[in-house]
Write an enzyme that holds these catalytic residues in place. Sequence first.
Site, mmCIF file in Angstrom:
data_model
loop_
_atom_site.group_PDB
_atom_site.id
_atom_site.type_symbol
_atom_site.label_atom_id
_atom_site.label_comp_id
_atom_site.label_asym_id
_atom_site.label_seq_id
_atom_site.Cartn_x
_atom_site.Cartn_y
_atom_site.Cartn_z
ATOM 1 N N SER A 5 -6.054 -0.248 13.890
ATOM 2 C CA SER A 5 -6.545 0.846 14.328
ATOM 3 C C SER A 5 -6.900 0.958 15.408
ATOM 4 O O SER A 5 -7.387 0.083 15.748
ATOM 5 C CB SER A 5 -7.551 0.849 13.161
ATOM 6 O OG SER A 5 -8.586 1.766 12.902
ATOM 7 N N GLY A 54 0.848 -0.893 0.016
ATOM 8 C CA GLY A 54 -0.381 -0.320 -0.275
ATOM 9 C C GLY A 54 0.714 1.300 0.158
ATOM 10 O O GLY A 54 0.584 2.346 0.767
ATOM 11 N N VAL A 66 -2.501 -7.521 -2.475
ATOM 12 C CA VAL A 66 -2.484 -8.777 -1.270
ATOM 13 C C VAL A 66 -3.498 -9.102 -1.350
ATOM 14 O O VAL A 66 -3.138 -10.583 -0.896
ATOM 15 C CB VAL A 66 -2.178 -7.862 -0.766
ATOM 16 C CG1 VAL A 66 -0.751 -6.912 -0.374
ATOM 17 C CG2 VAL A 66 -3.337 -6.748 -0.286
ATOM 18 N N ARG A 101 -2.277 -0.004 -7.732
ATOM 19 C CA ARG A 101 -1.198 1.387 -8.848
ATOM 20 C C ARG A 101 -0.588 1.680 -8.297
ATOM 21 O O ARG A 101 0.302 2.185 -8.114
ATOM 22 C CB ARG A 101 -2.471 2.712 -8.218
ATOM 23 C CG ARG A 101 -4.135 3.010 -8.711
ATOM 24 C CD ARG A 101 -4.694 3.454 -7.761
ATOM 25 N NE ARG A 101 -4.134 3.614 -6.519
ATOM 26 C CZ ARG A 101 -4.569 4.693 -5.481
ATOM 27 N NH1 ARG A 101 -4.792 5.623 -5.831
ATOM 28 N NH2 ARG A 101 -4.199 4.968 -3.489
ATOM 29 N N PRO A 108 -3.271 3.054 15.052
ATOM 30 C CA PRO A 108 -4.203 5.074 14.685
ATOM 31 C C PRO A 108 -5.424 5.541 14.760
ATOM 32 O O PRO A 108 -6.117 4.454 14.535
ATOM 33 C CB PRO A 108 -3.428 5.131 12.773
ATOM 34 C CG PRO A 108 -3.022 4.314 13.226
ATOM 35 C CD PRO A 108 -3.227 2.977 13.491
ATOM 36 N N GLY A 109 -6.083 6.738 15.413
ATOM 37 C CA GLY A 109 -6.792 6.863 14.931
ATOM 38 C C GLY A 109 -7.264 7.680 13.950
ATOM 39 O O GLY A 109 -6.146 7.262 12.657
ATOM 40 N N TYR A 146 -14.388 -4.127 9.548
ATOM 41 C CA TYR A 146 -13.749 -3.065 9.531
ATOM 42 C C TYR A 146 -13.088 -2.955 10.992
ATOM 43 O O TYR A 146 -11.610 -3.667 11.199
ATOM 44 C CB TYR A 146 -13.814 -1.485 9.153
ATOM 45 C CG TYR A 146 -12.357 -0.659 9.050
ATOM 46 C CD1 TYR A 146 -11.331 -1.115 8.076
ATOM 47 C CD2 TYR A 146 -12.472 0.293 9.751
ATOM 48 C CE1 TYR A 146 -10.114 -0.391 8.370
ATOM 49 C CE2 TYR A 146 -10.841 0.695 9.634
ATOM 50 C CZ TYR A 146 -9.851 0.530 9.331
ATOM 51 O OH TYR A 146 -9.079 0.589 9.603
HETATM 52 N N1 LIG Z 1 -6.173 6.838 8.022
HETATM 53 C C1 LIG Z 1 -6.600 6.272 9.005
HETATM 54 O O1 LIG Z 1 -7.673 6.881 9.078
HETATM 55 C C2 LIG Z 1 -6.552 5.020 8.735
HETATM 56 C C3 LIG Z 1 -5.857 3.818 8.507
HETATM 57 N N2 LIG Z 1 -5.414 3.104 9.176
HETATM 58 C C4 LIG Z 1 -5.055 1.935 8.206
HETATM 59 O O2 LIG Z 1 -4.213 2.161 7.827
HETATM 60 C C5 LIG Z 1 -3.602 1.503 6.730
HETATM 61 C C6 LIG Z 1 -3.542 2.637 5.661
HETATM 62 O O3 LIG Z 1 -4.153 3.578 5.189
HETATM 63 P P1 LIG Z 1 -3.998 4.846 4.748
HETATM 64 O O4 LIG Z 1 -2.986 5.234 4.332
HETATM 65 O O5 LIG Z 1 -4.777 6.064 5.644
HETATM 66 O O6 LIG Z 1 -5.263 5.085 3.359
HETATM 67 P P2 LIG Z 1 -4.702 5.039 1.956
HETATM 68 O O7 LIG Z 1 -6.635 4.749 1.104
HETATM 69 O O8 LIG Z 1 -4.497 6.494 2.046
HETATM 70 O O9 LIG Z 1 -4.314 3.855 1.091
HETATM 71 C C7 LIG Z 1 -4.416 3.006 1.425
HETATM 72 C C8 LIG Z 1 -2.949 2.089 0.008
HETATM 73 O O10 LIG Z 1 -2.786 0.511 0.857
HETATM 74 C C9 LIG Z 1 -3.279 0.348 -0.296
HETATM 75 N N3 LIG Z 1 -4.555 -1.308 -1.021
HETATM 76 C C10 LIG Z 1 -5.352 -0.878 -0.625
HETATM 77 N N4 LIG Z 1 -5.671 -2.448 -1.189
HETATM 78 C C11 LIG Z 1 -5.358 -3.064 -1.664
HETATM 79 C C12 LIG Z 1 -4.513 -4.293 -1.956
HETATM 80 N N5 LIG Z 1 -6.099 -4.903 -2.336
HETATM 81 N N6 LIG Z 1 -3.703 -4.539 -2.740
HETATM 82 C C13 LIG Z 1 -2.397 -3.757 -2.528
HETATM 83 N N7 LIG Z 1 -2.790 -2.357 -1.590
HETATM 84 C C14 LIG Z 1 -4.060 -2.274 -1.575
HETATM 85 C C15 LIG Z 1 -3.857 1.294 -1.675
HETATM 86 O O11 LIG Z 1 -3.232 1.549 -3.192
HETATM 87 P P3 LIG Z 1 -4.007 1.143 -4.304
HETATM 88 O O12 LIG Z 1 -5.220 1.265 -4.158
HETATM 89 O O13 LIG Z 1 -2.851 1.429 -6.045
HETATM 90 O O14 LIG Z 1 -3.114 -0.651 -3.991
HETATM 91 C C16 LIG Z 1 -2.866 2.154 -0.905
HETATM 92 O O15 LIG Z 1 -1.598 2.532 -1.146
HETATM 93 C C17 LIG Z 1 -5.428 0.326 5.917
HETATM 94 O O16 LIG Z 1 -4.474 -0.621 6.535
HETATM 95 C C18 LIG Z 1 -5.977 1.372 6.848
HETATM 96 O O17 LIG Z 1 -6.915 0.674 7.294
HETATM 97 C C19 LIG Z 1 -5.658 2.548 10.218
HETATM 98 C C20 LIG Z 1 -6.573 3.499 11.125
HETATM 99 C C21 LIG Z 1 -6.789 4.579 10.708
HETATM 100 O O1 LIG Z 2 -9.070 3.364 11.352
HETATM 101 C C1 LIG Z 2 -9.441 4.291 10.856
HETATM 102 C C2 LIG Z 2 -9.871 5.362 11.839
HETATM 103 S S1 LIG Z 2 -11.351 5.157 12.195
HETATM 104 O O2 LIG Z 2 -11.718 5.450 11.067
HETATM 105 O O3 LIG Z 2 -11.625 3.698 11.674
HETATM 106 O O4 LIG Z 2 -11.906 6.168 13.328
#
Ligand SMILES: NC(=O)C1=CN([C@@H]2O[C@H](COP(=O)(O)OP(=O)(O)OC[C@H]3O[C@@H](n4cnc5c(N)ncnc54)[C@H](OP(=O)(O)O)[C@@H]3O)[C@@H](O)[C@H]2O)C=CC1
Ligand SMILES: O=CCS(=O)(=O)O
Length: 253
Positions: free
Chosen positions: A139, A10, A60, A36, A182-183, A152
Amino acid sequence: MNEKTIFITGASAGFGAACARIFSAQGNRLILTARRSDPLLTLQRELSGKTEVHVIPLDVRDRVAVKDAVESLPERFRDIDVLINNAGLALGLEPAHKVDLDDWETMVDTNIKGLMYCTRQILPGMVARNRGHIVNLGSVAGSWPYPGGNVYGGTKAFVEQFSLNLRCDLLGTRVRVTCIQPGMAETEFSKVRFKGNEKMASQVYSGTEALTAEDIAETIYWVINRPEHVNINTLELMSIDQAWSPFAVHRRK
Ligand SMILES: NC(=O)C1=CN([C@@H]2O[C@H](COP(=O)(O)OP(=O)(O)OC[C@H]3O[C@@H](n4cnc5c(N)ncnc54)[C@H](OP(=O)(O)O)[C@@H]3O)[C@@H](O)[C@H]2O)C=CC1
Ligand SMILES: O=CCS(=O)(=O)O
């Protein structure tokens, strides 16, 4: 210089891209993966003056593709020191009885099974070399319930328990495991959750100073750069503008 080989899932956006930037500054070799390829290639161009970057378009959820990606790494990238299991997503905020079952399946396939595939493929090399660090993105949703968090939150509870159980299996090795929790953080996360609805996505962060992708990358950088005998098991962080609510009570008329 503390060079490591770091595999990030990701890495095309959000936390993953921010991790790539911060770790490139330390001169680490980076393997950047996501579905992507364009943003990955842009990031590769941006960072190539600082460090070696190998890009792999990878979903993945595809177990065979994960195996092939790791097995076909160029020689210089083969000995992975750090796996950042970051790829993941939330889809929807509907109550369980109204949800689209495909969304639940996508979250399970990505957040749970994708993380399992990458771990199972990369961990044996770490154990054989007796060094390594797996950082899993959990999370607050894995510890604290909220309406619409249903699957989720369930996937992120799995990530926490899986991380702790991994450490049990790895006791006696020098392989570390950390679950970062993270939140609310402003990335593409809410745009994905609300399926491209920018207005709903921006409302999530409106009037707040949410965590940033850089906050999370700096936290991961700190976790990985602790002395090698120190294992941070779990680390939960929130914006100063976020906290818990009282229990909800339904009052009968
Ligand atoms: N933002 C938030 O509030 C929080 C996020 N998280 C977790 O942190 C992680 C990253 O989130 P965040 O950076 O915020 O989100 P983004 O949506 O900004 O980034 C998510 C990344 O995951 C990749 N991704 C999604 N599905 C797939 C897949 N099937 N195969 C490979 N890559 C994949 C996307 O790339 P692409 O689409 O190119 O595949 C992208 O690079 C996640 O696991 C999320 O659940 C946890 C807590 C809080
Ligand atoms: O994991 C992301 C944080 S929240 O949207 O579930 O609070």
